[in-house]
Design a protein around this motif. Structure first.
Motif, PDB file in Angstrom:
ATOM      1  N   THR A 288       0.845  -1.186   0.000  1.00 56.32           N
ATOM      2  CA  THR A 288       0.000   0.000   0.000  1.00 56.32           C
ATOM      3  C   THR A 288       0.883   1.238   0.000  1.00 56.32           C
ATOM      4  OG1 THR A 288      -1.964   0.983   1.026  1.00 56.32           O
ATOM      5  CG2 THR A 288      -0.214   0.224   2.525  1.00 56.32           C
TER       6      THR A 288
ATOM      7  N   GLU B 162      -2.936   9.136   1.401  1.00 59.75           N
ATOM      8  CA  GLU B 162      -4.088   8.957   0.524  1.00 59.75           C
ATOM      9  C   GLU B 162      -3.710   8.688  -0.929  1.00 59.75           C
ATOM     10  OE1 GLU B 162      -7.251   8.670   1.617  1.00 59.75           O
ATOM     11  OE2 GLU B 162      -6.234   8.677   3.551  1.00 59.75           O
TER      12      GLU B 162
ATOM     13  N   ARG C  55      -5.423   3.494  -2.550  1.00 60.65           N
ATOM     14  CA  ARG C  55      -6.145   4.760  -2.386  1.00 60.65           C
ATOM     15  C   ARG C  55      -5.545   5.773  -3.366  1.00 60.65           C
ATOM     16  NH1 ARG C  55      -5.172   3.193   2.789  1.00 60.65           N
ATOM     17  NH2 ARG C  55      -6.969   2.892   4.161  1.00 60.65           N
TER      18      ARG C  55
ATOM     19  N   GLN D  91     -10.113   1.817  -2.761  1.00 60.27           N
ATOM     20  CA  GLN D  91     -11.096   2.712  -2.170  1.00 60.27           C
ATOM     21  C   GLN D  91     -11.784   3.494  -3.282  1.00 60.27           C
ATOM     22  OE1 GLN D  91     -10.437   4.951   1.686  1.00 60.27           O
ATOM     23  NE2 GLN D  91     -10.264   6.663   0.257  1.00 60.27           N
TER      24      GLN D  91
ATOM     25  N   ALA E 160     -10.325   6.045  -6.202  1.00 58.97           N
ATOM     26  CA  ALA E 160      -8.990   5.731  -6.697  1.00 58.97           C
ATOM     27  C   ALA E 160      -8.947   5.906  -8.213  1.00 58.97           C
ATOM     28  CB  ALA E 160      -8.605   4.305  -6.316  1.00 58.97           C
TER      29      ALA E 160
ATOM     30  N   GLU F 283     -15.180   4.964   1.133  1.00 63.32           N
ATOM     31  CA  GLU F 283     -14.141   5.668   1.883  1.00 63.32           C
ATOM     32  C   GLU F 283     -14.212   5.286   3.361  1.00 63.32           C
ATOM     33  OE1 GLU F 283     -12.548  10.234   2.703  1.00 63.32           O
ATOM     34  OE2 GLU F 283     -14.220   9.857   1.322  1.00 63.32           O
TER      35      GLU F 283
END
Length: 247
Positions: A52, A56, A97, A117, A120, A177
Motif C-alpha cells: 500500500t 491517501e 487509495r 477505495q 482511486a 471511503e
C-alpha cells in the motif's frame, strides 16, 4: 522516501512512503524492493503480503527526476521489482487509495489481488513520455484486463476511475471511503487461515509458471492438510493446516 514494513498476524505490510512526490518510486526504492521481498518470502511467519501507499495515495509512478540519473536504467529496476513481487510465493494484495499510476500500476498488477477505495484512479502512462512499456509488464496487464483494455490504457495514458477498474477486472473489490483497511484486514485473516499448500500450488498454476501436478500431488500426500481440512469440516471447527514451504 523509503519502503516501510511491518508484520502482524501473519500478514506483512509494505508501505511506499515518499509523500513529497505522491509516493513515486525512486531508483533506490525500486532497488530496495526485491531484497525486501526475498527476506519476507523466507520468513515462515509471513503468510500473506499487503502492498500500500502512505497517506491517501498508492503510488504516482516512478519519480521522473530519477530517469536522468546516471547508472542503472530505472525502467530495468522497475521491471526487476515488479517481477520480484509477481514471483512472491505467498498471496499478495495491493490496497489502493488515490492515484495508482505508471509504476504504481506496475506494482499493483504484479500483486495477486487489488482492493481499492472509491475515488482511486488508475493509469498506465508511458505514452505521455514516449517510453516503451516493458513486454513482460504489457503481457501481465493484458492477461489481467484483456487486450482491448490494456491497449486503451497504454495507447491513451488516460486515467480510469475505480468503478471502471472494477468492471474491467483491474481491481477485485471497491470499498467506500474509510472501509478499505478494515476489509483488507478481514480478508487477509481469511487468507492466513487457509491452506498454504493450496495457495502455493494455485498461485504457481494460475500464473503459468509451471504444470508440476506430480510435485504438488506429492506435497499434498505428505502434508496432511487434506485430512485435517476434511476432519475440521466434519467436526465444524477451524482447520489447523500445517504445510509450509519449509516442510
Amino acid at each position: 522516501m523509503q519502503l516501510e514494513q511491518s508484520l502482524s498476524g501473519g500478514v506483512a505490510t509494505v508501505v511506499i512512503n515518499h509523500p513529497a512526490k505522491r509516493n513515486a518510486m525512486t531508483s533506490a526504492m525500486w532497488r530496495a524492493l526485491p531484497p525486501l521481498l526475498e527476506a519476507l518470502a523466507a520468513d515462515p511467519d509471513v503468510r500473506a503480503l499487503v502492498l500500500t501507499g502512505a497517506g491517501e495515495t498508492f503510488c504516482a509512478g516512478a519519480d521522473i527526476s530519477t530517469l536522468r540519473e546516471p547508472g542503472e536504467d530505472p525502467r530495468a529496476l522497475a521491471v526487476a521489482a515488479e517481477e520480484a513481487l509477481a514471483a512472491f510465493p505467498k498471496p499478495t494484495l495491493a490496497a489502493v487509495r488515490g492515484h495508482c499510476v505508471g509504476g504504481g500500476s506496475q506494482l499493483a498488477v504484479a500483486c495477486d489481488l487489488r482492493f481499492a477505495q472509491e475515488g482511486a484512479l488508475f493509469g498506465v502512462t508511458p505514452a505521455k513520455l514516449g517510453i516503451v512499456y516493458p513486454a513482460s509488464s504489457t503481457r501481465r496487464l493484458a492477461a489481467l484486463v484483456g487486450p482491448a483494455t490494456a491497449k486503451y490504457l497504454l495507447f491513451s495514458g488516460e486515467l480510469i476511475d475505480s468503478a471502471r477498474a472494477l468492471r474491467t477486472g483491474l481491481v477485485d473489490e471497491v470499498l467506500p471511503e474509510g472501509e478499505l483497511d478494515e476489509r483488507v484486514a478481514a480478508f487477509t485473516r481469511v487468507l492466513v487461515s487457509r491452506s498454504r499448500l493450496t495457495q502455493a500450488a494455485a498461485k504457481e498454476f494460475a500464473d503459468g509458471r509451471t504444470d508440476r501436478d506430480a510435485h504438488w500431488a506429492e506435497q499434498e500426500r505428505g502434508a496432511g492438510d487434506t485430512a485435517e481440512g476434511i476432519a475440521a469440516f466434519l467436526e465444524r471447527r477451524t482447520p489447523r493446516f500445517i504445510w509450509s514451504p519449509q516442510t
